[in-house]
Design a protein around this motif. Structure first.
Motif, PDB file in Angstrom:
ATOM      1  N   GLU A  12       1.634  -0.194 -42.418  1.00 10.93           N
ATOM      2  CA  GLU A  12       0.706  -0.684 -41.396  1.00 10.93           C
ATOM      3  C   GLU A  12       0.331  -2.139 -41.646  1.00 10.93           C
ATOM      4  OE1 GLU A  12      -2.712   1.883 -41.114  1.00 10.93           O
ATOM      5  OE2 GLU A  12      -1.534   3.547 -40.308  1.00 10.93           O
ATOM      6  N   PHE A  13       0.041  -2.464 -42.901  1.00  9.22           N
ATOM      7  CA  PHE A  13      -0.334  -3.847 -43.223  1.00  9.22           C
ATOM      8  C   PHE A  13       0.865  -4.783 -43.080  1.00  9.22           C
ATOM      9  CE2 PHE A  13      -4.024  -1.829 -45.417  1.00  9.22           C
ATOM     10  CZ  PHE A  13      -5.023  -2.476 -44.704  1.00  9.22           C
ATOM     11  N   THR A  39     -10.042  -5.306 -44.832  1.00  7.47           N
ATOM     12  CA  THR A  39     -10.707  -4.122 -45.366  1.00  7.47           C
ATOM     13  C   THR A  39      -9.731  -2.957 -45.450  1.00  7.47           C
ATOM     14  OG1 THR A  39     -12.688  -4.875 -44.235  1.00  7.47           O
ATOM     15  CG2 THR A  39     -12.714  -2.609 -45.050  1.00  7.47           C
ATOM     16  N   GLY A  40      -9.725  -2.278 -46.578  1.00 10.33           N
ATOM     17  CA  GLY A  40      -8.853  -1.126 -46.770  1.00 10.33           C
ATOM     18  C   GLY A  40      -7.528  -1.457 -47.427  1.00 10.33           C
ATOM     19  N   PHE A  41      -7.239  -2.758 -47.575  1.00 13.21           N
ATOM     20  CA  PHE A  41      -5.953  -3.145 -48.153  1.00 13.21           C
ATOM     21  C   PHE A  41      -5.776  -2.595 -49.568  1.00 13.21           C
ATOM     22  CE2 PHE A  41      -3.070  -5.922 -50.510  1.00 13.21           C
ATOM     23  CZ  PHE A  41      -1.955  -5.869 -49.692  1.00 13.21           C
ATOM     24  N   GLU A  42      -6.884  -2.495 -50.304  1.00 16.35           N
ATOM     25  CA  GLU A  42      -6.795  -2.034 -51.705  1.00 16.35           C
ATOM     26  C   GLU A  42      -6.270  -0.604 -51.800  1.00 16.35           C
ATOM     27  OE1 GLU A  42     -10.587  -0.726 -49.996  1.00 16.35           O
ATOM     28  OE2 GLU A  42      -9.628  -2.702 -50.033  1.00 16.35           O
ATOM     29  N   ARG A  43      -6.276   0.136 -50.687  1.00 18.97           N
ATOM     30  CA  ARG A  43      -5.765   1.512 -50.714  1.00 18.97           C
ATOM     31  C   ARG A  43      -4.291   1.584 -50.316  1.00 18.97           C
ATOM     32  NH1 ARG A  43     -10.683   2.306 -48.109  1.00 18.97           N
ATOM     33  NH2 ARG A  43      -9.767   3.205 -46.245  1.00 18.97           N
ATOM     34  N   ALA A  44      -3.682   0.441 -50.060  1.00 14.63           N
ATOM     35  CA  ALA A  44      -2.252   0.408 -49.711  1.00 14.63           C
ATOM     36  C   ALA A  44      -1.417   0.233 -50.980  1.00 14.63           C
ATOM     37  CB  ALA A  44      -1.983  -0.745 -48.748  1.00 14.63           C
ATOM     38  N   ARG A  46       0.550  -1.923 -52.743  1.00 14.99           N
ATOM     39  CA  ARG A  46       0.717  -3.374 -52.650  1.00 14.99           C
ATOM     40  C   ARG A  46       2.165  -3.810 -52.875  1.00 14.99           C
ATOM     41  NH1 ARG A  46      -2.862  -7.838 -52.849  1.00 14.99           N
ATOM     42  NH2 ARG A  46      -1.586  -9.708 -52.984  1.00 14.99           N
ATOM     43  N   GLU A  47       2.823  -3.193 -53.827  1.00 13.18           N
ATOM     44  CA  GLU A  47       4.216  -3.558 -54.129  1.00 13.18           C
ATOM     45  C   GLU A  47       5.113  -3.313 -52.913  1.00 13.18           C
ATOM     46  OE1 GLU A  47       7.523  -2.187 -57.352  1.00 13.18           O
ATOM     47  OE2 GLU A  47       5.438  -2.116 -58.031  1.00 13.18           O
ATOM     48  N   LEU A  48       4.923  -2.173 -52.259  1.00 11.93           N
ATOM     49  CA  LEU A  48       5.711  -1.862 -51.060  1.00 11.93           C
ATOM     50  C   LEU A  48       5.370  -2.848 -49.944  1.00 11.93           C
ATOM     51  CD1 LEU A  48       7.743  -0.054 -49.557  1.00 11.93           C
ATOM     52  CD2 LEU A  48       5.812   1.395 -48.895  1.00 11.93           C
ATOM     53  N   PHE A  49       4.088  -3.132 -49.758  1.00 14.81           N
ATOM     54  CA  PHE A  49       3.668  -4.086 -48.725  1.00 14.81           C
ATOM     55  C   PHE A  49       4.378  -5.425 -48.916  1.00 14.81           C
ATOM     56  CE2 PHE A  49       0.906  -7.840 -48.188  1.00 14.81           C
ATOM     57  CZ  PHE A  49       0.884  -7.910 -46.801  1.00 14.81           C
ATOM     58  N   VAL A  50       4.323  -5.973 -50.123  1.00 15.73           N
ATOM     59  CA  VAL A  50       4.920  -7.286 -50.408  1.00 15.73           C
ATOM     60  C   VAL A  50       6.429  -7.237 -50.159  1.00 15.73           C
ATOM     61  CG1 VAL A  50       5.433  -8.925 -52.276  1.00 15.73           C
ATOM     62  CG2 VAL A  50       3.098  -8.045 -51.987  1.00 15.73           C
ATOM     63  N   SER A  51       7.064  -6.182 -50.638  1.00 10.88           N
ATOM     64  CA  SER A  51       8.507  -6.026 -50.461  1.00 10.88           C
ATOM     65  C   SER A  51       8.880  -5.951 -48.975  1.00 10.88           C
ATOM     66  CB  SER A  51       8.945  -4.768 -51.214  1.00 10.88           C
ATOM     67  OG  SER A  51      10.121  -4.246 -50.674  1.00 10.88           O
ATOM     68  N   LEU A  52       8.122  -5.177 -48.202  1.00 15.71           N
ATOM     69  CA  LEU A  52       8.414  -5.033 -46.761  1.00 15.71           C
ATOM     70  C   LEU A  52       8.160  -6.331 -46.015  1.00 15.71           C
ATOM     71  CD1 LEU A  52       6.821  -1.533 -46.020  1.00 15.71           C
ATOM     72  CD2 LEU A  52       9.258  -2.076 -46.216  1.00 15.71           C
ATOM     73  N   LEU A  53       7.018  -6.965 -46.269  1.00 15.98           N
ATOM     74  CA  LEU A  53       6.667  -8.181 -45.538  1.00 15.98           C
ATOM     75  C   LEU A  53       7.654  -9.310 -45.855  1.00 15.98           C
ATOM     76  CD1 LEU A  53       4.544  -9.411 -43.586  1.00 15.98           C
ATOM     77  CD2 LEU A  53       3.417 -10.338 -45.614  1.00 15.98           C
ATOM     78  N   ARG A  54       7.867  -9.573 -47.134  1.00 18.55           N
ATOM     79  CA  ARG A  54       8.783 -10.659 -47.524  1.00 18.55           C
ATOM     80  C   ARG A  54      10.209 -10.351 -47.088  1.00 18.55           C
ATOM     81  NH1 ARG A  54       6.596 -11.889 -53.689  1.00 18.55           N
ATOM     82  NH2 ARG A  54       4.509 -12.560 -53.046  1.00 18.55           N
ATOM     83  N   GLY A  55      10.651  -9.121 -47.322  1.00 24.14           N
ATOM     84  CA  GLY A  55      12.019  -8.744 -46.967  1.00 24.14           C
ATOM     85  C   GLY A  55      12.277  -8.877 -45.476  1.00 24.14           C
ATOM     86  N   THR A  56      11.269  -8.572 -44.669  1.00 26.73           N
ATOM     87  CA  THR A  56      11.420  -8.681 -43.222  1.00 26.73           C
ATOM     88  C   THR A  56      11.356 -10.137 -42.778  1.00 26.73           C
ATOM     89  OG1 THR A  56      10.452  -6.481 -42.896  1.00 26.73           O
ATOM     90  CG2 THR A  56      10.504  -7.944 -40.987  1.00 26.73           C
ATOM     91  N   LEU A  57      10.306 -10.851 -43.167  1.00 25.71           N
ATOM     92  CA  LEU A  57      10.128 -12.214 -42.660  1.00 25.71           C
ATOM     93  C   LEU A  57      11.163 -13.197 -43.201  1.00 25.71           C
ATOM     94  CD1 LEU A  57       6.251 -12.634 -42.416  1.00 25.71           C
ATOM     95  CD2 LEU A  57       7.908 -11.929 -40.676  1.00 25.71           C
ATOM     96  N   ASN A  58      11.745 -12.912 -44.349  1.00 23.99           N
ATOM     97  CA  ASN A  58      12.779 -13.802 -44.882  1.00 23.99           C
ATOM     98  C   ASN A  58      14.152 -13.543 -44.257  1.00 23.99           C
ATOM     99  OD1 ASN A  58      11.128 -15.307 -46.622  1.00 23.99           O
ATOM    100  ND2 ASN A  58      11.290 -13.763 -48.237  1.00 23.99           N
TER     101      ASN A  58
END
Length: 146
Positions: A12-13, A39-44, A46-58
């Motif tokens: 989601e993030f 708000t609520g990000f701390e419950r995600a 984080r490693e998956l979020f970073v991998s998904l966001l960077r992998g997609t936008l790059n």
């Protein structure tokens, strides 16, 4: 919180970050930092979020090239939410080989139901199903024979 819930939050993030990028064109570090403040990000996860966001936008151009044959209209005519979900789902189908393709498609459908237009989840499902047949043919065949 269960790992599954943390992974769904990460998606989601990541979707929010990709959507933000599509609308603002801000740099990846700015978007990553901004989403991490929500708000609520701390419950995600984080490693998956970073991998998904960077992998997609790059890899936006190559990811779009993967799903473009299945959309029957120019990419820029997609709603930003549908485009962001397809980018994210395509990235996961290509690179998240430890996640079963059915899980990736199901997560994308849930994102589309939560954030997209009325029929958006059907569209996303159709495109990612066709893409999975191409990118995950071995996995799909193995599932049919077992």
């Amino acid at each position: 919180m269960s790992g599954k819930a943390a992974r769904r939050r990460a998606r989601e993030f990541a979707l929010q970050g990709i959507y933000q990028w599509l609308l603002s064109g801000n740099s990846l570090p700015v978007i990553e930092d901004h989403v991490a403040q929500v708000t609520g990000f701390e419950r995600a996860d984080r490693e998956l979020f970073v991998s998904l966001l960077r992998g997609t936008l790059n890899n936006v151009e190559s990811l779009q090239a993967e799903f473009e044959p299945f959309i029957h209209r120019p990419v820029h005519e997609l709603s930003p939410v549908e485009r962001a979900i397809l980018l994210l789902g395509t990235h996961e189908l290509k690179n998240g080989l430890d996640t079963p393709y059915r899980v990736i498609i199901n997560e994308a459908i849930e994102l589309a139901k939560g954030y997209g237009g009325t029929e958006g989840h059907r569209f996303v499902n159709g495109v990612l199903d066709k893409l999975a047949a191409k990118l995950r043919a071995t996995e799909i065949a193995a599932g049919r024979s077992s």
